[in-house]
Every structure is written in C-alpha cells, then in structure tokens.
Design a protein around this motif. Structure first.
Motif, PDB file in Angstrom:
ATOM      1  N   UNK A   1      -8.300   4.208  -9.335  1.00 53.91           N
ATOM      2  CA  UNK A   1      -7.999   5.107  -8.214  1.00 53.91           C
ATOM      3  C   UNK A   1      -8.221   4.341  -6.924  1.00 53.91           C
ATOM      4  N   UNK A   2      -7.482   4.719  -5.889  1.00 49.39           N
ATOM      5  CA  UNK A   2      -7.760   4.070  -4.616  1.00 49.39           C
ATOM      6  C   UNK A   2      -9.079   4.619  -4.056  1.00 49.39           C
ATOM      7  N   UNK A   3      -9.623   3.907  -3.090  1.00 49.61           N
ATOM      8  CA  UNK A   3     -10.976   4.207  -2.635  1.00 49.61           C
ATOM      9  C   UNK A   3     -11.072   5.587  -1.990  1.00 49.61           C
ATOM     10  N   UNK A   4      -9.978   6.057  -1.417  1.00 51.13           N
ATOM     11  CA  UNK A   4      -9.986   7.371  -0.783  1.00 51.13           C
ATOM     12  C   UNK A   4     -10.180   8.489  -1.800  1.00 51.13           C
ATOM     13  N   UNK A   5      -9.777   8.253  -3.026  1.00 50.29           N
ATOM     14  CA  UNK A   5      -9.787   9.292  -4.064  1.00 50.29           C
ATOM     15  C   UNK A   5     -10.835   9.045  -5.141  1.00 50.29           C
TER      16      UNK A   5
ATOM     17  N   UNK B   1       3.666   3.373  -4.839  1.00 46.56           N
ATOM     18  CA  UNK B   1       4.129   4.735  -5.070  1.00 46.56           C
ATOM     19  C   UNK B   1       2.965   5.693  -4.960  1.00 46.56           C
ATOM     20  N   UNK B   2       3.248   6.938  -4.670  1.00 47.92           N
ATOM     21  CA  UNK B   2       2.160   7.897  -4.510  1.00 47.92           C
ATOM     22  C   UNK B   2       2.655   9.310  -4.784  1.00 47.92           C
TER      23      UNK B   2
ATOM     24  N   UNK C   1       3.480  23.260  -2.833  1.00 46.68           N
ATOM     25  CA  UNK C   1       4.244  22.063  -2.487  1.00 46.68           C
ATOM     26  C   UNK C   1       3.607  20.788  -3.035  1.00 46.68           C
ATOM     27  N   UNK C   2       4.451  19.822  -3.235  1.00 53.67           N
ATOM     28  CA  UNK C   2       4.010  18.478  -3.595  1.00 53.67           C
ATOM     29  C   UNK C   2       5.079  17.495  -3.175  1.00 53.67           C
ATOM     30  N   UNK C   3       4.732  16.257  -3.059  1.00 53.77           N
ATOM     31  CA  UNK C   3       5.738  15.244  -2.724  1.00 53.77           C
ATOM     32  C   UNK C   3       5.350  13.917  -3.366  1.00 53.77           C
TER      33      UNK C   3
END
Length: 327
Positions: free
Chosen positions: A13-17, A188-189, A217-219
């Motif tokens: 996971x990236x550090x933000x998450x 990608x995200x 919603x999602x994107x």
C-alpha cells in the motif's frame, strides 16, 4: 510515491493508506492521575527522558485546523499522524497544522496539552491510545504533565480510528512480518468516493420506494505519462532508454551511415519501404551526421531493434541488426 511492502505475504500500500499492526503495551491496573512538574519540557523525547519512561508510554497532542475549526489529535508518543488518514476520517476539505495563535485561542498549551479535561474542541484519537495504560500526557498547564492517564476513564474522543503513519520495520497488518519501504510510481489508482461529492452536488436517485438517495461514487484511472516514466526507470542503461516493444512508438530504428554516397541511401530507402510494407513501424535516421552521433542517438532513443546500413555492410550484402536490450 512511498510504498510499504511485505515480502512474506505480498501486502502493499502507499504510505497514505498503509496500515500496520501496532504493538500493544503490557496492561496495567489504572492508577490515580498525578501531576508532575516538567519545567522546560516541550517534546515527547524530552518528556520521556525527563521522567524515565519509554516513548510508547506517552501521549502526544497535535493541533490541526480542519475546515476552519481547531481540533486536537491524540496519538501514542512513538507514532506519527498520517494527515491523509486524518482528513478522510474527518471528511474535511482542508486540513493544516494550527498556528500558535490558533492554538492559544483554543485554550491549548503547546508542549503541555492533552485531551484530558478539554471541552469545546473536537478530539480525534488514534486507536493506539487504547493499546496501553497509565500514559504520561499533558496537563494543559504550562510546565506540567500528568502521569497515569487512561483512555475512556480520563478522556474521550469524538473519533477513534487508525490515523497513524506507517513506517519501515513496523509489523505487517496481515502476517506480522516486517514492512519494507520503497519508492515507486503510482501508475493507476482507484478512489472510493462514497457519497461525499454526490451530496454536495445534489446527485441523487430515486429508489424503488421513491426515496431520494445520494449516488455512491468511485473513480479510477491510469496515468499514461507515468507509465512511460515507470517503464524507463525499470528499462535503461548508461546509454539511454531500453523501451519495451509493447510501448515503443516505433519497432525499428533504421540508421543509414554515410548517406552522402548514393549506394547507402538507395539501399536504406528500399529497406525502409519494405519494412513499412510489412507493417513494421520504422524510425528512419537519414541525417547527414557522423556514425558516432547517429549510433549514440539510436541508443539514447532506445527502440527495440536497430538496423544499420553502411558501406562496409553492403560489401557483405548484409545489414547489421542489434537488439537494444543487448549490451
């Protein structure tokens, strides 16, 4: 981006998450809160040293302004606040550290603050405050701290959640192995937006009962420019790019040397036409430049295949072929 990885189970996971397993402190019977004089002590490290307690036995308070309102964040002294997690928990549009004036205006004492006894200000606590007991925390008066502070008995929070920043060496949340930290590119995200924006925009739909509900919603997306950067980071040498065939803009770099002689130019032009007729994408270098310049440029551009037409090769009725991936 900064990525936290576990080689044992594949968690990433990236550090933000990223989450991690927070070590619990040995449980102790809660003892009465006691004032302790701590003149000049302002940081957690100074506090732990002054009172001869481990850093993880302390609680620190961090002050933020979320959408114009001062909030107090309580977190165990050995951890740091992850501002992205905090923003998401608050549902805030804007989050920043509070200024000294804002801290003072909220009745908070920098260096000696805690949620203990505070009213009129929102408190967010990391769930680490529940993984220990008899903490040392600020007394909300200058040069004083409190021993034996316990969550729920001595203070409560409006929100308790994981808002801590993951670090290398922390335990994996899935298999408990050590996490590693690496740098990477987010190509990608996926964003789970929920109803945050649909409520603001008034994007509602009627359900089967006629009630109006906000759209969930999602994107997601792929960064096309980042894909190239990531590919080049992983495929290059001291001469330049080594482009994978799947993303290369041309399949072949056709380099003609000594084109001022008619024979080379004629042979290269004919080969160029034949390759195109076969559906092969060709970058044709027919410039009047030295062999060294043209061959170096071909390496720099990094196309998968290089074909060289030169007077020496033509004498052997041949064309030189070299894969860019070859040394």
């Amino acid at each position: 981006d900064t990525i936290l990885l576990c080689e044992s189970c594949g968690y990433a996971a990236n550090r933000e998450k990223a989450s991690f397993e927070k070590p619990a402190q040995p449980k102790e019977e809660p003892t009465p809160v006691a004032d302790v004089h701590t003149p000049g002590v302002k940081t957690i490290e100074e506090l732990a040293q002054s009172l001869d307690v481990p850093v993880e036995k302390t609680l620190k308070a961090v002050f933020y302004v979320a959408d114009g309102h001062v909030i107090v964040v309580a977190i165990r002294g050995d951890l740091e606040v992850n501002e992205t997690k905090l923003t998401n928990e608050l549902g805030a549009s804007e989050l920043r550290l509070a200024t000294p004036g804002e801290v003072e205006g909220a009745g908070l004492v920098a260096g000696s603050a805690s949620p203990v006894g505070k009213t009129g200000v929102k408190v967010v606590a990391d769930d680490s405050v529940m993984l220990g007991s008899n903490f040392v925390a600020g007394a909300n008066k200058l040069d004083y701290h409190l021993r034996n502070v316990n969550y729920s008995r001595d203070f409560k929070a409006d929100i308790v959640a994981d808002i801590a920043l993951a670090q290398e060496g922390y335990a994996c949340p899935k298999c408990h192995s050590q996490l590693m930290m690496r740098r990477g590119i987010e190509v990608g995200h996926v964003f789970k937006l929920g109803t945050r924006y649909s409520e603001v925009l008034g994007a509602y739909f009627p359900d089967q009962n006629g009630a109006h509900n906000p759209i969930i919603m999602g994107c997601y997306g792929i960064g096309v420019g980042r894909l190239l950067a990531a590919a080049v980071e992983q495929n290059h040498d001291e001469k330049g790019m080594v482009l994978p065939a799947s993303i290369s803009p041309y399949q072949v770099c056709l380099t003609a040397l000594n084109v001022d002689g008619g024979q080379v130019a004629q042979a290269a032009d004919e080969l160029y036409r034949e390759l195109q007729e076969e559906g092969i994408q060709v970058l044709y270098d027919d410039r009047i430049e030295s062999a060294g310049v043209k061959l170096n440029d071909a390496d720099l551009v990094g196309l998968p295949v290089r074909l060289v037409v030169s007077p020496r090769n033509l004498k052997q009725d041949a064309v030189e072929l070299k894969l860019r991936s070859e040394a």
